[in-house]
Every structure is written in C-alpha cells, then in structure tokens.
Design a protein around this motif. Structure first.
Motif, PDB file in Angstrom:
ATOM      1  N   ASP A 125      10.596   2.024  -1.909  1.00  0.00           N
ATOM      2  CA  ASP A 125       9.199   1.887  -2.319  1.00  0.00           C
ATOM      3  C   ASP A 125       9.109   1.162  -3.658  1.00  0.00           C
ATOM      4  N   TYR A 126       8.041   0.375  -3.798  1.00  0.00           N
ATOM      5  CA  TYR A 126       7.763  -0.260  -5.084  1.00  0.00           C
ATOM      6  C   TYR A 126       6.767   0.617  -5.826  1.00  0.00           C
ATOM      7  N   GLU A 128       5.135   2.212  -9.775  1.00  0.00           N
ATOM      8  CA  GLU A 128       4.897   2.064 -11.210  1.00  0.00           C
ATOM      9  C   GLU A 128       4.893   3.459 -11.808  1.00  0.00           C
ATOM     10  N   VAL A 167       2.269   5.474  -9.457  1.00  0.00           N
ATOM     11  CA  VAL A 167       1.532   4.578  -8.568  1.00  0.00           C
ATOM     12  C   VAL A 167       2.523   4.026  -7.551  1.00  0.00           C
ATOM     13  N   ASN A 168       2.319   4.383  -6.292  1.00  0.00           N
ATOM     14  CA  ASN A 168       3.216   3.943  -5.218  1.00  0.00           C
ATOM     15  C   ASN A 168       2.519   2.844  -4.420  1.00  0.00           C
ATOM     16  N   TYR A 169       2.980   1.609  -4.603  1.00  0.00           N
ATOM     17  CA  TYR A 169       2.351   0.471  -3.933  1.00  0.00           C
ATOM     18  C   TYR A 169       2.781   0.346  -2.474  1.00  0.00           C
ATOM     19  N   SER A 170       3.815   1.075  -2.085  1.00  0.00           N
ATOM     20  CA  SER A 170       4.341   0.971  -0.721  1.00  0.00           C
ATOM     21  C   SER A 170       3.962   2.155   0.157  1.00  0.00           C
ATOM     22  N   ARG A 175      -3.073  -2.948   2.277  1.00  0.00           N
ATOM     23  CA  ARG A 175      -3.569  -3.073   0.901  1.00  0.00           C
ATOM     24  C   ARG A 175      -4.687  -4.109   0.867  1.00  0.00           C
ATOM     25  N   THR A 234       0.807  -4.230   3.852  1.00  0.00           N
ATOM     26  CA  THR A 234       1.445  -4.143   2.541  1.00  0.00           C
ATOM     27  C   THR A 234       2.588  -5.130   2.404  1.00  0.00           C
ATOM     28  N   TRP A 238       1.800  -9.941  -1.287  1.00  0.00           N
ATOM     29  CA  TRP A 238       2.041 -10.950  -2.315  1.00  0.00           C
ATOM     30  C   TRP A 238       2.030 -12.353  -1.745  1.00  0.00           C
TER      31      TRP A 238
END
Length: 279
Positions: A125-126, A128, A167-170, A175, A234, A238
């Motif tokens: 997982d990515y 923060e 904060v879990n972006y994955s 998204r 997700t 990017w």
C-alpha cells in the motif's frame, strides 16, 4: 608439583565432568538450533495456507525466532551447570530496568502489534504517515520500512505512525482525480466545459460511476477556473492524471479556448492638453 596420580585424579574429578558438560552444552545448542529452524519452516508452511497478511506472518516469525533462541541458550547453560532459575530472575529484573529505560522502543513494539492486528495498511500500500509517504515494504518489531517513489528506503518508528494520522491511498479500489483548468474571461465557459467533459469521458480508464463532475470552481483575478473530477481505478490514478493535464492545453487551444497567464492592468492618468502646453 603434582605427581601423576594426583594429575589423573584431578582430571577425573574436575576436567572430565567439565568436558562432558561443555560437550553436552554444545550438543544441546546445535540440536536446539536445528529444531528451531525446523519449527520456523513448519510455521512458514502453516501460515502459507492461511490468508494472514504477509507482514503479520513475518512479524510473528521474528518474535518466534527470538523466543526459540532464548530457550536454546538457557537449555545450553543449564547443561553447563549454571543455575538458570537465578539467571532467569536476574534477567527478569534486568529486563524490567531495560524496559523502563527503553520506553520508546517498547512503544514502537506495541504500536507494531496494534498495526498488525487492526491492519490500517497492508504490504504494497502507498501511505502517508509518520511525517513521510511511501510504499509499505514490511513492519518489523520496532519500525516500518517504506520505499519512496524515487526508490529511497524510509524507516519510520512504529510509534510515530500509530500515534498520528494515517492516509492510505491504496485502501480503496477507486479514486477521484481533482483537476482545475483556467480559461480567459473572453472564452465561452459552457463550450470549454463541454470540451473538457468529452476529453475526459472518452478515456477508457474513466469510470461511468460516480459520474464526472465539471463545473466552474472560481472566478479568479485573471481567469475562470473550471474543475474536472473524474473517477478512475486506483492503479490508473497517476497515469490518467498526467495524461489529462498534458492533453488539456492542446485540446482547449485547438478549439479556440484561450488559456491565460497572470496579468495586471495598470491605468495611468492622462494630463489635459492645456496643462501640457503650459508646462
């Protein structure tokens, strides 16, 4: 000087028992290490059949390895004739003192266990957290190892992560991409919104639901800012975001929509012609 009989007697009464004890301790240590490795392999095979998180498996493997090593060492010392009961009591007292001195490390240890139980993130997982961001590699006894987007290894104490926001972006499958494009006040706003909506909706990566949101976000000093909010998977976030930003300028300009740059209009007073003549 010792005579031969006394030397033989000394060897029989002192050296021989110590030699036997030392050899026994070595055998116990070697055998214990072999058994420990077998138990660790058995643990891995059993855990491989479950759906436990790989980080949780690795975490408890490190704890099991340390416990087995302590048992083997204590058993070896017992063969040497060391009073292990007293030694365990001393180690317990020393452990208490060390624990008080290393409260931060114990906090990291407890935080690691809590993260593995509640699993706010998984391996890969990515996230923060802890004042940094990166892809989670593993959770060790005292720290979490992450990799930054530019492939730097980041080691963050578990306590710093667990006591702060994560904060879990994955964590979610989809998204929303938040984009803002600026056009001049002279341009047709409705036409620009239609162009941007078509540019985004024609991309196969954009999901049909939730629907795309296109609206005026702000009347800025030098431009009308239009927000565009498509939803994507997700894994496509990017790449899709970069593509939309890259294509927007070309698409808007090809349709006659001006993209302004910051500017300031300065109005200077004009003197009367009579005043100019007198001066």
């Amino acid at each position: 000087m010792l005579n031969v009989d006394e030397l033989i007697d000394l060897i029989q009464t002192q050296a021989t028992p110590w030699t036997i004890n030392i050899l026994s301790a070595i055998l116990v240590f070697v055998f214990g290490r072999i058994v420990s490795r077998y138990l660790l392999r058995l643990y891995k095979r059993l855990m491989a059949r479950t759906d436990f998180d790989p980080m949780l498996i690795d975490f408890f493997e490190s704890i099991l390895r340390a416990v087995l090593l302590i048992i083997v060492v204590v058993a070896s010392l017992d063969q040497l004739g060391v009073n292990t009961a007293s030694m365990i009591a001393v180690l317990g007292a020393a452990g208490l003192a060390i624990g008080l001195a290393l409260q931060g490390s114990l906090q990291n240890f407890a935080a690691g266990i809590m993260m593995l139980i509640f699993r706010p993130f998984r391996q890969g997982d990515y996230i923060e957290a802890g004042g940094t961001a990166g892809t989670v590699e593993k959770i060790t006894v005292f720290s979490t190892v992450m990799t930054s987007p530019d492939n730097k290894e980041i080691i963050v104490p578990n306590g710093n992560i667990y006591k702060d926001n994560i904060v879990n972006y994955s964590a979610r499958d989809t998204r929303r991409i938040d984009l803002v494009f600026s056009i001049s006040y002279e341009s047709d706003v409705d036409r620009a919104k239609e162009i941007l909506l078509k540019m985004v909706s024609d991309d196969d990566r954009v999901l049909e639901y939730p629907p795309i949101r296109v609206a005026v976000a702000e009347l800025a000093d030098s431009s009308v800012n239009i927000m565009v909010r498509p939803w994507v998977k997700t894994s496509d976030f990017w790449d899709a975001r970069i593509d939309f930003i890259d294509r927007a300028k070309t698409v808007l300009e090809s349709k006659g929509i001006d993209i302004p740059y910051p500017q300031i209009k300065v109005h200077l007073p004009v003197a009367d012609s009579a005043d100019d003549h007198d001066s």
